[in-house]
Motif scaffolding. Structure first.
Motif, PDB file in Angstrom:
ATOM      1  N   ALA A  29       0.837  -1.204   0.000  1.00  0.00           N
ATOM      2  CA  ALA A  29       0.000   0.000   0.000  1.00  0.00           C
ATOM      3  C   ALA A  29       0.870   1.250   0.000  1.00  0.00           C
ATOM      4  CB  ALA A  29      -0.909   0.003   1.218  1.00  0.00           C
ATOM      5  N   ASN A  30       0.434   2.260  -0.728  1.00  0.00           N
ATOM      6  CA  ASN A  30       1.119   3.545  -0.751  1.00  0.00           C
ATOM      7  C   ASN A  30       0.554   4.497   0.286  1.00  0.00           C
ATOM      8  OD1 ASN A  30       2.758   2.825  -2.954  1.00  0.00           O
ATOM      9  ND2 ASN A  30       1.093   3.302  -4.367  1.00  0.00           N
ATOM     10  N   GLU A  31      -0.755   4.419   0.500  1.00  0.00           N
ATOM     11  CA  GLU A  31      -1.409   5.319   1.434  1.00  0.00           C
ATOM     12  C   GLU A  31      -2.707   4.687   1.911  1.00  0.00           C
ATOM     13  OE1 GLU A  31      -3.622   9.056   0.161  1.00  0.00           O
ATOM     14  OE2 GLU A  31      -1.851   9.916   1.119  1.00  0.00           O
ATOM     15  N   THR A  44       1.011   7.214   5.418  1.00  0.00           N
ATOM     16  CA  THR A  44       1.737   7.222   4.146  1.00  0.00           C
ATOM     17  C   THR A  44       2.897   6.234   4.157  1.00  0.00           C
ATOM     18  OG1 THR A  44       2.964   9.151   4.909  1.00  0.00           O
ATOM     19  CG2 THR A  44       1.105   9.551   3.442  1.00  0.00           C
ATOM     20  N   ASP A  45       3.622   6.115   5.244  1.00  0.00           N
ATOM     21  CA  ASP A  45       4.688   5.118   5.374  1.00  0.00           C
ATOM     22  C   ASP A  45       4.085   3.981   6.178  1.00  0.00           C
ATOM     23  OD1 ASP A  45       7.101   3.826   5.324  1.00  0.00           O
ATOM     24  OD2 ASP A  45       7.936   4.951   7.021  1.00  0.00           O
ATOM     25  N   TYR A  59      -7.718  -6.621   8.345  1.00  0.00           N
ATOM     26  CA  TYR A  59      -6.590  -5.846   7.850  1.00  0.00           C
ATOM     27  C   TYR A  59      -5.855  -5.239   9.034  1.00  0.00           C
ATOM     28  CZ  TYR A  59      -8.619  -6.241   3.233  1.00  0.00           C
ATOM     29  OH  TYR A  59      -9.110  -6.742   2.055  1.00  0.00           O
ATOM     30  N   GLN A  60      -4.545  -5.373   9.049  1.00  0.00           N
ATOM     31  CA  GLN A  60      -3.723  -4.764  10.096  1.00  0.00           C
ATOM     32  C   GLN A  60      -2.864  -3.689   9.442  1.00  0.00           C
ATOM     33  OE1 GLN A  60      -1.868  -7.119  13.165  1.00  0.00           O
ATOM     34  NE2 GLN A  60       0.058  -6.099  12.736  1.00  0.00           N
ATOM     35  N   ILE A  61      -2.935  -2.481   9.989  1.00  0.00           N
ATOM     36  CA  ILE A  61      -2.192  -1.344   9.472  1.00  0.00           C
ATOM     37  C   ILE A  61      -1.185  -0.943  10.533  1.00  0.00           C
ATOM     38  CG2 ILE A  61      -2.351   1.038   8.673  1.00  0.00           C
ATOM     39  CD1 ILE A  61      -5.352   0.410   8.098  1.00  0.00           C
ATOM     40  N   VAL A  62       0.095  -0.887  10.157  1.00  0.00           N
ATOM     41  CA  VAL A  62       1.137  -0.497  11.091  1.00  0.00           C
ATOM     42  C   VAL A  62       1.813   0.746  10.538  1.00  0.00           C
ATOM     43  CG1 VAL A  62       3.262  -1.166  12.264  1.00  0.00           C
ATOM     44  CG2 VAL A  62       1.511  -2.880  11.803  1.00  0.00           C
ATOM     45  N   GLY A  80      -6.619   6.398  -4.532  1.00  0.00           N
ATOM     46  CA  GLY A  80      -5.699   5.947  -3.506  1.00  0.00           C
ATOM     47  C   GLY A  80      -6.360   5.537  -2.211  1.00  0.00           C
ATOM     48  N   ASP A  81      -7.663   5.781  -2.071  1.00  0.00           N
ATOM     49  CA  ASP A  81      -8.343   5.514  -0.815  1.00  0.00           C
ATOM     50  C   ASP A  81      -8.759   4.050  -0.727  1.00  0.00           C
ATOM     51  OD1 ASP A  81      -8.077   8.165  -0.272  1.00  0.00           O
ATOM     52  OD2 ASP A  81     -10.100   8.702  -0.899  1.00  0.00           O
TER      53      ASP A  81
END
Length: 143
Positions: A29-31, A44-45, A59-62, A80-81
Motif C-alpha cells: 500500500a502507498n497510502e 503514508t509510510d 486488515y492490520q495497518i502499522v 488511492g483511498d
C-alpha cells in the motif's frame, strides 16, 4: 505482529496459522486513509497485512498516521483511498487502535481456538478477547 508470541519462531507460527486455515498476505500500500466524523487519519509510510480466516478478512495497518481535518487532503473517493467493509485493526506502536472493537467474537473463531488448544470455549473466548480477536495470538496464549 504477535507481541511476545511465546517463543515461537515465525516459521512455526506461519505453519500453525496455515493448519488453522488462516492466510496472511502482505499488501503493498502507498497510502491508507481512515475517515471519521471529525478527521482523516492518513498513513503514508505504512505496512499492511490482510489475514483471511473463516471467510472473514482482517486488515492490520502499522504506521504513524497524520491527522488532518476532513476534506483537506486529496479527493473524496479517489483512487488511492481504501474503502473496506470488513474488520480493520490498525496499530501504530503505543497508539494502538482497534477499529473493530466492541464487536462480538464469532463463535466459529472460539471453536477454532478451543479445538486447537483443548481449552474450554469460555477460556478460548477470553483469550480471543484479550488478543482483540487475533486467532494465532489467542492460540499462543493458551498453549
Amino acid at each position: 505482529m504477535f507481541g511476545g508470541g511465546g517463543g515461537l519462531d515465525p516459521r512455526k507460527m506461519k505453519q500453525m496459522m496455515k493448519q488453522m486455515g488462516i492466510e496472511v498476505t502482505e499488501i503493498d500500500a502507498n497510502e491508507i486513509v481512515i475517515r471519521t466524523d471529525d478527521e482523516e487519519l492518513v498513513f503514508t509510510d505504512v505496512e499492511v497485512q490482510r489475514m483471511d480466516a473463516q471467510g472473514q478478512a482482517t486488515y492490520q495497518i502499522v504506521g504513524d498516521p497524520e491527522s488532518r481535518p476532513l476534506g483537506e487532503g486529496g479527493d473524496s473517493g479517489g483512487d488511492g483511498d481504501v474503502d473496506v467493509e470488513e474488520e480493520i485493526t490498525a496499530s501504530g506502536g503505543a497508539d494502538e487502535v482497534d477499529v473493530g472493537a466492541g464487536e462480538e467474537i464469532p463463535d466459529s473463531d472460539v471453536e477454532i481456538v478451543a479445538q486447537r488448544t483443548g481449552a474450554s470455549e469460555e477460556q478460548a473466548r477470553e483469550a480471543l478477547e484479550a488478543e482483540n480477536g487475533d486467532l494465532a495470538a489467542a492460540v499462543s496464549r493458551l498453549e
